[in-house]
Design a protein around this motif. Structure first.
Motif, PDB file in Angstrom:
ATOM      1  N   GLN A  36       0.835  -1.210   0.000  1.00  0.00           N
ATOM      2  CA  GLN A  36       0.000   0.000   0.000  1.00  0.00           C
ATOM      3  C   GLN A  36       0.866   1.256   0.000  1.00  0.00           C
ATOM      4  O   GLN A  36       0.552   2.230  -0.692  1.00  0.00           O
ATOM      5  CB  GLN A  36      -0.929   0.002   1.213  1.00  0.00           C
ATOM      6  N   GLN A  37       1.953   1.229   0.741  1.00  0.00           N
ATOM      7  CA  GLN A  37       2.866   2.381   0.792  1.00  0.00           C
ATOM      8  C   GLN A  37       3.487   2.618  -0.589  1.00  0.00           C
ATOM      9  O   GLN A  37       3.583   3.759  -1.049  1.00  0.00           O
ATOM     10  CB  GLN A  37       3.960   2.132   1.834  1.00  0.00           C
ATOM     11  N   ARG A  38       3.893   1.552  -1.279  1.00  0.00           N
ATOM     12  CA  ARG A  38       4.466   1.674  -2.625  1.00  0.00           C
ATOM     13  C   ARG A  38       3.441   2.271  -3.586  1.00  0.00           C
ATOM     14  O   ARG A  38       3.743   3.175  -4.356  1.00  0.00           O
ATOM     15  CB  ARG A  38       4.932   0.307  -3.131  1.00  0.00           C
ATOM     16  N   ILE A  39       2.195   1.788  -3.515  1.00  0.00           N
ATOM     17  CA  ILE A  39       1.126   2.295  -4.386  1.00  0.00           C
ATOM     18  C   ILE A  39       0.840   3.759  -4.073  1.00  0.00           C
ATOM     19  O   ILE A  39       0.689   4.584  -4.979  1.00  0.00           O
ATOM     20  CB  ILE A  39      -0.141   1.425  -4.257  1.00  0.00           C
ATOM     21  N   TRP A  40       0.773   4.098  -2.793  1.00  0.00           N
ATOM     22  CA  TRP A  40       0.501   5.478  -2.392  1.00  0.00           C
ATOM     23  C   TRP A  40       1.589   6.418  -2.911  1.00  0.00           C
ATOM     24  O   TRP A  40       1.311   7.471  -3.465  1.00  0.00           O
ATOM     25  CB  TRP A  40       0.375   5.573  -0.879  1.00  0.00           C
ATOM     26  N   ARG A  41       2.851   6.002  -2.758  1.00  0.00           N
ATOM     27  CA  ARG A  41       3.949   6.848  -3.218  1.00  0.00           C
ATOM     28  C   ARG A  41       3.960   6.959  -4.739  1.00  0.00           C
ATOM     29  O   ARG A  41       4.269   8.023  -5.287  1.00  0.00           O
ATOM     30  CB  ARG A  41       5.273   6.319  -2.697  1.00  0.00           C
ATOM     31  N   ALA A  42       3.614   5.897  -5.446  1.00  0.00           N
ATOM     32  CA  ALA A  42       3.519   5.949  -6.906  1.00  0.00           C
ATOM     33  C   ALA A  42       2.403   6.910  -7.322  1.00  0.00           C
ATOM     34  O   ALA A  42       2.561   7.699  -8.262  1.00  0.00           O
ATOM     35  CB  ALA A  42       3.270   4.553  -7.480  1.00  0.00           C
ATOM     36  N   PHE A  43       1.272   6.870  -6.602  1.00  0.00           N
ATOM     37  CA  PHE A  43       0.162   7.782  -6.890  1.00  0.00           C
ATOM     38  C   PHE A  43       0.594   9.234  -6.683  1.00  0.00           C
ATOM     39  O   PHE A  43       0.382  10.083  -7.553  1.00  0.00           O
ATOM     40  CB  PHE A  43      -1.041   7.453  -5.994  1.00  0.00           C
ATOM     41  N   LEU A  44       1.215   9.515  -5.546  1.00  0.00           N
ATOM     42  CA  LEU A  44       1.665  10.888  -5.265  1.00  0.00           C
ATOM     43  C   LEU A  44       2.671  11.361  -6.297  1.00  0.00           C
ATOM     44  O   LEU A  44       2.541  12.465  -6.845  1.00  0.00           O
ATOM     45  CB  LEU A  44       2.302  10.975  -3.876  1.00  0.00           C
ATOM     46  N   GLY A  45       3.666  10.548  -6.570  1.00  0.00           N
ATOM     47  CA  GLY A  45       4.686  10.933  -7.538  1.00  0.00           C
ATOM     48  C   GLY A  45       4.101  11.099  -8.932  1.00  0.00           C
ATOM     49  O   GLY A  45       4.409  12.072  -9.629  1.00  0.00           O
ATOM     50  N   GLY A  46       3.260  10.166  -9.332  1.00  0.00           N
ATOM     51  CA  GLY A  46       2.659  10.223 -10.667  1.00  0.00           C
ATOM     52  C   GLY A  46       1.757  11.421 -10.848  1.00  0.00           C
ATOM     53  O   GLY A  46       1.836  12.116 -11.869  1.00  0.00           O
ATOM     54  N   THR A  83       0.640  16.492 -13.289  1.00  0.00           N
ATOM     55  CA  THR A  83       0.052  17.826 -13.156  1.00  0.00           C
ATOM     56  C   THR A  83       1.092  18.906 -13.467  1.00  0.00           C
ATOM     57  O   THR A  83       0.789  19.888 -14.157  1.00  0.00           O
ATOM     58  CB  THR A  83      -0.535  18.013 -11.744  1.00  0.00           C
ATOM     59  N   ASP A  84       2.316  18.709 -12.980  1.00  0.00           N
ATOM     60  CA  ASP A  84       3.373  19.685 -13.253  1.00  0.00           C
ATOM     61  C   ASP A  84       3.652  19.790 -14.750  1.00  0.00           C
ATOM     62  O   ASP A  84       3.821  20.886 -15.282  1.00  0.00           O
ATOM     63  CB  ASP A  84       4.664  19.328 -12.510  1.00  0.00           C
ATOM     64  N   ARG A  85       3.709  18.664 -15.439  1.00  0.00           N
ATOM     65  CA  ARG A  85       4.009  18.679 -16.880  1.00  0.00           C
ATOM     66  C   ARG A  85       2.865  19.329 -17.654  1.00  0.00           C
ATOM     67  O   ARG A  85       3.087  20.131 -18.555  1.00  0.00           O
ATOM     68  CB  ARG A  85       4.262  17.264 -17.370  1.00  0.00           C
ATOM     69  N   LEU A  86       1.609  18.981 -17.319  1.00  0.00           N
ATOM     70  CA  LEU A  86       0.461  19.586 -17.997  1.00  0.00           C
ATOM     71  C   LEU A  86       0.441  21.092 -17.761  1.00  0.00           C
ATOM     72  O   LEU A  86       0.180  21.873 -18.678  1.00  0.00           O
ATOM     73  CB  LEU A  86      -0.845  18.939 -17.532  1.00  0.00           C
ATOM     74  N   ASP A  87       0.744  21.505 -16.537  1.00  0.00           N
ATOM     75  CA  ASP A  87       0.796  22.928 -16.197  1.00  0.00           C
ATOM     76  C   ASP A  87       1.906  23.619 -16.978  1.00  0.00           C
ATOM     77  O   ASP A  87       1.699  24.692 -17.556  1.00  0.00           O
ATOM     78  CB  ASP A  87       1.018  23.089 -14.688  1.00  0.00           C
ATOM     79  N   ARG A  88       3.081  23.009 -17.027  1.00  0.00           N
ATOM     80  CA  ARG A  88       4.211  23.603 -17.744  1.00  0.00           C
ATOM     81  C   ARG A  88       3.898  23.762 -19.232  1.00  0.00           C
ATOM     82  O   ARG A  88       4.186  24.799 -19.830  1.00  0.00           O
ATOM     83  CB  ARG A  88       5.469  22.765 -17.550  1.00  0.00           C
TER      84      ARG A  88
END
Length: 157
Positions: free
Chosen positions: A14-24, A29-34
């Motif tokens: 669950q921790q791996r999935i959560w961190r993948a979700f946050l990072g992804g 969002t940053d790339r779309l914004d840029r």
């Protein structure tokens, strides 16, 4: 929150999935914004506001309803609308239904800006997300995020 409740610590998976979700979600969002900023001078929150206005009757929404729709504070939306207004993309006016409230209205120029930005945004969503997921995974992601939204909307923290 009840401090007497035991914390449901995440499993390693669950921790791996959560961190993948946050990072992804952060890099997506940053790339779309840029992309929007570099090519159209719009931020993602501004783009989202323009989309909401374009979909509304007469391309107008009450400021308070707009803030709720995009999940931003009223002061943040007011500040964003003021910037868009200076660019001639949006204008403010009296609400047509009762004349007491203030609406944000997407101008013809603003609609043209949105039409151009939409190509960039949708191309990015496709290239960065859609092309990297199986259809079943996208459907699962949609169901999960719908449940999260439904669960959290209306809860006052």
């Amino acid at each position: 929150m009840d401090s007497g409740t035991e914390t449901p610590w995440l499993t390693t998976k669950q921790q791996r999935i959560w961190r993948a979700f946050l990072g992804g979600t952060t890099v997506l969002t940053d790339r779309l914004d840029r992309d929007l900023r570099n090519q159209h001078g719009l931020s993602m929150p501004e783009y989202e506001i323009l989309v909401r206005l374009s979909e509304a009757p007469d391309r107008a929404i009450r400021m308070a309803e707009l803030a709720d729709a995009v999940a931003h504070s009223r002061s943040r939306v007011t500040h964003t609308i003021a910037r868009l207004e200076r660019e001639g993309i949006v204008q403010r006016g009296q609400c047509s239904d009762d004349g007491r409230g203030v609406s944000a209205v997407l101008t013809d120029h603003g609609f043209s800006v949105l039409e151009q930005a939409a190509h960039t945004h949708v191309r990015g969503v496709n290239d960065y997300l859609i092309e990297n997921a199986d259809p079943q995974d996208l459907e699962a992601l949609g169901r999960i995020m719908d449940k999260v939204q439904d669960h959290l909307q209306g809860k006052k923290f």
